[in-house]
Motif scaffolding. Structure first.
Motif, PDB file in Angstrom:
ATOM      1  N   SER A 117       0.384  -1.848   0.363  1.00  0.00           N
ATOM      2  CA  SER A 117      -0.090   0.058   0.076  1.00  0.00           C
ATOM      3  C   SER A 117       1.333   0.748   0.146  1.00  0.00           C
ATOM      4  O   SER A 117       0.576   2.624   0.676  1.00  0.00           O
ATOM      5  N   TYR A 118       1.769   1.277  -0.744  1.00  0.00           N
ATOM      6  CA  TYR A 118       2.536   2.313  -0.859  1.00  0.00           C
ATOM      7  C   TYR A 118       2.213   3.524  -2.200  1.00  0.00           C
ATOM      8  O   TYR A 118       2.232   4.328  -0.725  1.00  0.00           O
ATOM      9  N   GLY A 119       1.077   2.892  -2.687  1.00  0.00           N
ATOM     10  CA  GLY A 119       0.895   3.593  -3.346  1.00  0.00           C
ATOM     11  C   GLY A 119       1.094   4.790  -4.768  1.00  0.00           C
ATOM     12  O   GLY A 119       0.577   5.633  -5.017  1.00  0.00           O
ATOM     13  N   GLN A 120       2.241   4.483  -4.913  1.00  0.00           N
ATOM     14  CA  GLN A 120       3.649   4.552  -5.910  1.00  0.00           C
ATOM     15  C   GLN A 120       2.172   4.534  -7.234  1.00  0.00           C
ATOM     16  O   GLN A 120       1.600   5.346  -8.150  1.00  0.00           O
TER      17      GLN A 120
ATOM     18  N   ALA B  32       0.518   6.947  -9.836  1.00  0.00           N
ATOM     19  CA  ALA B  32       1.009   6.995 -11.774  1.00  0.00           C
ATOM     20  C   ALA B  32      -0.288   6.238 -12.467  1.00  0.00           C
ATOM     21  O   ALA B  32       0.013   7.017 -14.038  1.00  0.00           O
ATOM     22  N   ALA B  33      -0.954   5.468 -11.837  1.00  0.00           N
ATOM     23  CA  ALA B  33      -2.833   6.059 -13.033  1.00  0.00           C
ATOM     24  C   ALA B  33      -3.369   5.278 -11.879  1.00  0.00           C
ATOM     25  O   ALA B  33      -3.631   4.760 -12.027  1.00  0.00           O
ATOM     26  N   PRO B  34      -4.164   7.124 -11.422  1.00  0.00           N
ATOM     27  CA  PRO B  34      -5.651   7.026 -10.655  1.00  0.00           C
ATOM     28  C   PRO B  34      -6.770   6.627 -11.448  1.00  0.00           C
ATOM     29  O   PRO B  34      -8.019   6.185 -11.093  1.00  0.00           O
ATOM     30  N   GLU B  35      -6.224   6.512 -12.685  1.00  0.00           N
ATOM     31  CA  GLU B  35      -8.222   6.255 -13.443  1.00  0.00           C
ATOM     32  C   GLU B  35      -7.694   4.709 -13.485  1.00  0.00           C
ATOM     33  O   GLU B  35      -9.317   3.511 -13.532  1.00  0.00           O
TER      34      GLU B  35
ATOM     35  N   HIS C  82      -0.255   4.636 -18.650  1.00  0.00           N
ATOM     36  CA  HIS C  82      -0.608   4.507 -17.387  1.00  0.00           C
ATOM     37  C   HIS C  82      -0.130   3.714 -16.482  1.00  0.00           C
ATOM     38  O   HIS C  82       0.738   3.968 -15.405  1.00  0.00           O
ATOM     39  N   ALA C  83      -0.189   1.927 -17.159  1.00  0.00           N
ATOM     40  CA  ALA C  83      -0.495   0.633 -16.093  1.00  0.00           C
ATOM     41  C   ALA C  83       0.875   0.690 -16.185  1.00  0.00           C
ATOM     42  O   ALA C  83       1.922   0.403 -15.448  1.00  0.00           O
ATOM     43  N   GLU C  84       1.783   0.901 -17.289  1.00  0.00           N
ATOM     44  CA  GLU C  84       3.152   0.913 -17.144  1.00  0.00           C
ATOM     45  C   GLU C  84       3.749   1.588 -16.851  1.00  0.00           C
ATOM     46  O   GLU C  84       5.199   0.613 -16.031  1.00  0.00           O
ATOM     47  N   ARG C  85       3.295   2.439 -16.220  1.00  0.00           N
ATOM     48  CA  ARG C  85       4.405   3.980 -15.754  1.00  0.00           C
ATOM     49  C   ARG C  85       4.338   3.096 -13.946  1.00  0.00           C
ATOM     50  O   ARG C  85       4.877   2.973 -13.234  1.00  0.00           O
ATOM     51  N   ALA C  86       2.956   2.592 -13.752  1.00  0.00           N
ATOM     52  CA  ALA C  86       2.555   1.868 -12.146  1.00  0.00           C
ATOM     53  C   ALA C  86       3.215   0.696 -12.036  1.00  0.00           C
ATOM     54  O   ALA C  86       3.765   0.800 -11.160  1.00  0.00           O
ATOM     55  N   ARG C  87       3.212   0.108 -12.906  1.00  0.00           N
ATOM     56  CA  ARG C  87       3.799  -1.289 -13.040  1.00  0.00           C
ATOM     57  C   ARG C  87       5.760  -1.044 -12.177  1.00  0.00           C
ATOM     58  O   ARG C  87       5.767  -1.055 -11.375  1.00  0.00           O
ATOM     59  N   ALA C  88       6.251   0.385 -12.960  1.00  0.00           N
ATOM     60  CA  ALA C  88       7.303   0.458 -12.703  1.00  0.00           C
ATOM     61  C   ALA C  88       8.150   1.128 -11.494  1.00  0.00           C
ATOM     62  O   ALA C  88       8.389   0.584 -11.434  1.00  0.00           O
TER      63      ALA C  88
END
Ligand code: SF4
Length: 74
Positions: free
Chosen positions: A12-15, A19-22, A46-52
């Protein structure tokens, strides 16, 4: 696109939310991650950014689930 999160690994770090609030949201207190497991393809970047951004590599992204088609030889 398919998105999955290993919630046993998620801290639950929330990064991913930044990165992808949608796609990702932290709810409740203690905060628990909720997410759209089948977001629209236009949100892939956005999903790729969240994964990274995930510090524990809890996010997996794959192609959209769809009907399997067997190929028949001609
Ligand atoms: S960035 Fe990773 S650890 Fe943090 S809330 Fe998202 S999935 Fe969980």
């Amino acid at each position: 696109m398919q998105v999955s999160v290993d919630l046993a690994r998620c801290q639950s770090y929330g990064q991913c939310v930044f990165a992808a609030p949608e796609i990702f949201e932290l709810v409740g207190g203690p905060e628990i991650l909720e997410y759209d497991s089948a977001p629209q393809e236009r949100l892939r970047l956005h999903a790729e950014r969240a994964r990274a951004a995930c510090p524990v590599q809890a996010i997996t992204i794959g192609p959209a689930a769809g009907p399997q088609r067997d190929r028949q030889p001609k």
